[in-house]
Design an enzyme around this catalytic site. Structure first.
Site, short mmCIF file in Angstrom:
data_model
loop_
_atom_site.label_atom_id
_atom_site.label_comp_id
_atom_site.label_asym_id
_atom_site.label_seq_id
_atom_site.Cartn_x
_atom_site.Cartn_y
_atom_site.Cartn_z
N ALA A 60 0.85 -1.20 0.00
CA ALA A 60 0.00 0.00 0.00
C ALA A 60 0.88 1.24 0.00
O ALA A 60 2.01 1.22 0.49
CB ALA A 60 -0.88 -0.02 1.24
N GLY A 100 1.02 -5.15 0.90
CA GLY A 100 -0.09 -5.27 -0.03
C GLY A 100 0.33 -5.86 -1.37
O GLY A 100 -0.48 -6.49 -2.06
N GLU A 103 0.11 -9.39 -0.84
CA GLU A 103 -1.32 -9.76 -0.69
C GLU A 103 -2.01 -9.82 -2.07
O GLU A 103 -2.84 -10.68 -2.30
CB GLU A 103 -2.01 -8.75 0.23
CG GLU A 103 -1.54 -8.92 1.68
CD GLU A 103 -2.06 -7.83 2.60
OE1 GLU A 103 -1.73 -6.65 2.35
OE2 GLU A 103 -2.78 -8.16 3.55
N GLU A 123 4.07 -5.22 7.50
CA GLU A 123 3.17 -4.19 8.06
C GLU A 123 3.39 -3.96 9.55
O GLU A 123 3.27 -2.84 10.05
CB GLU A 123 1.70 -4.59 7.81
CG GLU A 123 1.23 -4.40 6.38
CD GLU A 123 1.53 -5.55 5.45
OE1 GLU A 123 2.39 -6.41 5.79
OE2 GLU A 123 0.92 -5.63 4.37
C1 LIG Z 1 -5.31 -1.90 3.54
C2 LIG Z 1 -3.82 -1.91 3.35
C3 LIG Z 1 -3.19 -3.15 3.80
C4 LIG Z 1 -1.75 -3.40 3.50
O1 LIG Z 1 -1.45 -4.65 4.06
C5 LIG Z 1 -0.88 -2.32 4.05
C6 LIG Z 1 0.47 -2.24 3.40
O2 LIG Z 1 0.78 -2.79 2.39
S1 LIG Z 1 1.55 -1.24 4.25
C7 LIG Z 1 3.01 -1.26 3.28
C8 LIG Z 1 3.80 -2.47 3.52
N1 LIG Z 1 5.07 -2.36 2.83
C9 LIG Z 1 6.17 -1.89 3.42
O3 LIG Z 1 6.18 -1.58 4.59
C10 LIG Z 1 7.38 -1.78 2.55
C11 LIG Z 1 8.03 -0.43 2.73
N2 LIG Z 1 9.17 -0.26 1.88
C12 LIG Z 1 10.37 -0.81 2.14
O4 LIG Z 1 10.56 -1.52 3.11
C13 LIG Z 1 11.50 -0.49 1.21
O5 LIG Z 1 11.08 0.60 0.40
C14 LIG Z 1 11.92 -1.65 0.30
C15 LIG Z 1 12.72 -2.67 1.15
C16 LIG Z 1 10.74 -2.34 -0.30
C17 LIG Z 1 12.84 -1.14 -0.84
O6 LIG Z 1 13.94 -0.50 -0.30
P1 LIG Z 1 14.84 0.42 -1.22
O7 LIG Z 1 15.06 -0.25 -2.52
O8 LIG Z 1 16.02 0.79 -0.37
O9 LIG Z 1 13.96 1.70 -1.53
P2 LIG Z 1 13.54 2.85 -0.49
O10 LIG Z 1 13.12 2.29 0.81
O11 LIG Z 1 14.58 3.93 -0.50
O12 LIG Z 1 12.22 3.38 -1.20
C18 LIG Z 1 12.30 4.17 -2.37
C19 LIG Z 1 11.29 5.29 -2.26
O13 LIG Z 1 9.98 4.70 -2.19
C20 LIG Z 1 9.31 5.14 -1.02
N3 LIG Z 1 8.49 4.01 -0.52
C21 LIG Z 1 8.89 2.76 -0.25
N4 LIG Z 1 7.84 2.01 0.13
C22 LIG Z 1 6.75 2.82 0.07
C23 LIG Z 1 5.37 2.61 0.33
N5 LIG Z 1 4.90 1.40 0.72
N6 LIG Z 1 4.54 3.65 0.19
C24 LIG Z 1 4.99 4.85 -0.20
N7 LIG Z 1 6.30 5.11 -0.47
C25 LIG Z 1 7.16 4.10 -0.34
C26 LIG Z 1 10.41 5.52 -0.03
O14 LIG Z 1 9.93 6.43 0.91
C27 LIG Z 1 11.45 6.11 -0.97
O15 LIG Z 1 11.06 7.43 -1.26
P3 LIG Z 1 12.18 8.59 -1.46
O16 LIG Z 1 11.36 9.80 -1.66
O17 LIG Z 1 12.99 8.14 -2.63
O18 LIG Z 1 12.99 8.57 -0.16
#
Ligand SMILES: CCC[C@H](O)CC(=O)SCCNC(=O)CCNC(=O)[C@H](O)C(C)(C)COP(=O)([O-])OP(=O)([O-])OC[C@H]1O[C@@H](n2cnc3c(N)ncnc32)[C@H](O)[C@@H]1OP(=O)([O-])[O-]
Length: 558
Positions: A60, A100, A103, A123
């Protein structure tokens, strides 16, 4: 947004929302519109969902959480629509399938992945639970026990591990073209029955053991995630998958996410998520110099001086970062032997737990190069000094480093409070000097405070910042002042806890309360680990401890 095309009877829905294909309302709408097109097109017999760019989908869109439940289709509606499609859907995973994103993949009828792909339901690390069917579908695919492990801790797993337990149906080599491979796979499943492919319709295999498994994870979570609300709510939601029909379980999952989203814990964790990313974009105030326009110096050989608590942790962090040449210098023979033994034991532990392979362990041990004199550091790219917190000892070391190291070498001091400029001035090239303040134990703690001296060159700063990121640290650039930022913050905490001692509490009582609240260690345990003498010496140096005061004088007057 999502792009739509058709190739040999296979419709391709590609998520297109750089950089990480987060499921914003536009992306969700794009998937739904494309799905409708594919279902209506009589020439389409199967569908592939993939991600454009570097990744499949990270879940998400966290920036849209406030409106998550308001716009149609929200994620929990979309996953059910996908699963009920009469045409088979294959999720083609490369990069990350997180939250998500996973999912959505679980709602597809088949999942294929590159071997390099990573999967997770993280999450819980944002203080919420997987709220798009993750707590209900995953147990139906891999059982209650593994689901609790995946969801309550939110760790990432390789595609191979996911395949071994039944999440992924086919793995392709990391250099394969994921889209081409997925399209071929989709063609091979055309015409097959979808009866056993809709995960929400499957039974939960180990449902009868749910109480026993739940008890086990409650114990683990109680210890590992003290004070956190989300992990327990995750366990409850997974339990419902075992006890209730899918539709009822989904209602419980929804209640769980609605209760957690917007909680103080979740708000703080989301703040941290973005703050940890923001600090990568460092800047030197008033100069226009920043992370985007400054290149780090290439670092292949690193040296650490001092093998005490800090030095050992720093060496381990460098080895974990894949540095192939780490010189370790400790003049005291016993300290050197103990330090090396400690490092090797930790590496053995990592290998025994499977965190690193035997081959990785061997190459890390090979990378360790004990050295016995400063001359041996002459072709080192980065030296990190981690000796006793004494200005005169540090100055002595930096004077020697200034003489022997090559002119381009970056000279870093792991001081927690001393003046980096004063240290730099004893070298012929103060611009090569920077502070790298690690926190004990350095191989565990994620924070690294890099201290910008008044003379530190932009390239030297970029090198320290880059090295921190290579070590997987949350690396923050700070200015040079007493206690920098970390210890200035920590000081308020210690002052308050010390007041409690003065008011009659024992250190262990204070620590017990703090640990119960959620701190990994109590404040006095931290003092024992990093050495109470260090704080004492700092306070004495800055004349904050006035020996003329009688015992019992409150700290604020000392
Ligand atoms: C009803 C809903 C239910 C659902 O179950 C809820 C969810 O899914 S909750 C979600 C569950 N998922 C998570 O918790 C995963 C969260 N994400 C991560 O853990 C890492 O991004 C990941 C390991 C995937 C990649 O690492 P990497 O390769 O080092 O890359 P990076 O980390 O540097 O990210 C690059 C840019 O993307 C941005 N951004 C990233 N994710 C999101 C997002 N979800 N959203 C928005 N933005 C996001 C991040 O801020 C960054 O921006 P900037 O402006 O360039 O600074």
């Amino acid at each position: 947004m999502a792009n739509y095309s058709v190739r040999n009877q296979v419709a391709i829905i590609s998520l297109c929302s750089p950089p990480v294909n987060a499921l914003s309302s536009d992306v969700r709408r794009g998937i739904l519109d494309s799905l409708k097109k594919a279902e209506q097109d009589v020439k389409v017999a199967a569908i592939v969902i993939c991600g454009e760019g570097r990744t499949f989908c990270v879940g998400a869109d966290i920036t849209e959480f406030k409106s998550e439940f308001k716009t149609f289709p929200n994620l929990f509606e979309l996953v059910d629509i996908l699963e009920s499609s009469p045409k088979p859907i294959v999720a083609a995973i490369h990069g990350h399938a997180f939250g998500g994103g996973l999912e959505v993949a679980l709602a597809c009828h088949y999942r294929v992945a590159l071997s390099s792909a990573k999967l997770a339901l993280p999450e819980v690390k944002l203080g919420i639970l997987p709220g798009a069917g993750g707590t209900q579908r995953l147990p139906r695919l891999i059982g209650i026990d593994s689901s609790m492990q995946w969801i309550a801790f939110g760790d990432e797993y390789s595609a191979q591990i996911a395949a071994n337990i039944g999440i992924i149906d086919r793995i392709f080599p990391s250099n394969a073209d994921i889209l081409e491979s997925a399209v071929q796979y989709a063609q091979s499943i055309i015409g097959k029955s979808l009866i056993n492919r809709r995960v929400s319709k499957l039974p939960v295999k180990d449902a009868s053991k749910v109480s026993h498994i739940m008890e086990k994870y409650k114990q683990i979570v109680g210890k590992k995630s003290r004070g956190a609300i989300a992990p327990m709510v995750c366990l409850e939601a997974i339990k419902h998958a075992a006890l209730l029909p899918y539709v009822e379980g989904m209602k419980k999952e929804r209640m769980g996410i609605e209760a957690l989203m917007g909680s103080d814990q979740s708000k703080s964790l989301i703040y941290m998520f973005f703050a940890e990313r923001q600090v990568r974009n460092w800047t030197i105030p008033g100069t226009g110099i920043n992370s985007k326009n400054t290149k780090p110096i290439k670092v292949e050989k690193v040296a650490v001086i001092g093998l005490g608590t800090m030095g050992r942790g720093i060496v381990l962090s460098l080895l974990k970062a894949g540095i192939k040449h780490v010189s370790v210098m400790e003049l005291n023979k016993t300290a050197r032997e103990n330090g090396l033994l400690f490092i090797k034991n930790i590496l053995e532990g990592y290998a025994a737990r499977g965190t690193i392979s035997e081959t990785q362990k061997r190459s890390m041990v090979d990378a360790l190069k004990p050295v016995s004199n400063f001359e041996m550091l002459k072709d080192t790219d980065l030296v990190i000094e981690a000796v006793f917190e004494s200005m005169s000892i540090k100055k002595d070391i930096f004077a020697k480093l200034g003489q022997v190291c090559k002119p381009s070498a970056v000279l870093a001091t792991n001081t927690s409070a001393l003046d980096v400029d004063e240290i730099a001035m004893v070298t012929p090239k103060p611009k090569q000097v920077v502070g790298m303040h690690f926190f004990a134990p350095a191989h565990v703690m994620k924070l690294l405070e890099n201290v910008r001296g008044s003379k530190s060159s932009p390239q030297v700063i970029a090198t320290a910042m880059n090295m921190g990121q290579r070590m997987g640290k949350v690396t923050v650039l700070v200015g040079n002042c007493h206690g920098f930022v970390g210890n200035r913050m920590f000081r308020h905490y210690t002052v308050e806890t010390d007041f409690m001692l003065e008011e009659g509490a024992y250190p262990e009582q204070v620590d017990t309360v703090l640990k119960k609240f959620g701190f990994a260690m109590g404040r006095y345990q931290v003092g024992d680990l990093s050495g109470n003498d260090i704080g004492y010496r700092m306070r004495t140096k800055f004349e904050m401890t006035n020996k003329q005061q009688p015992p019992g004088a409150p700290e604020r007057e000392r």
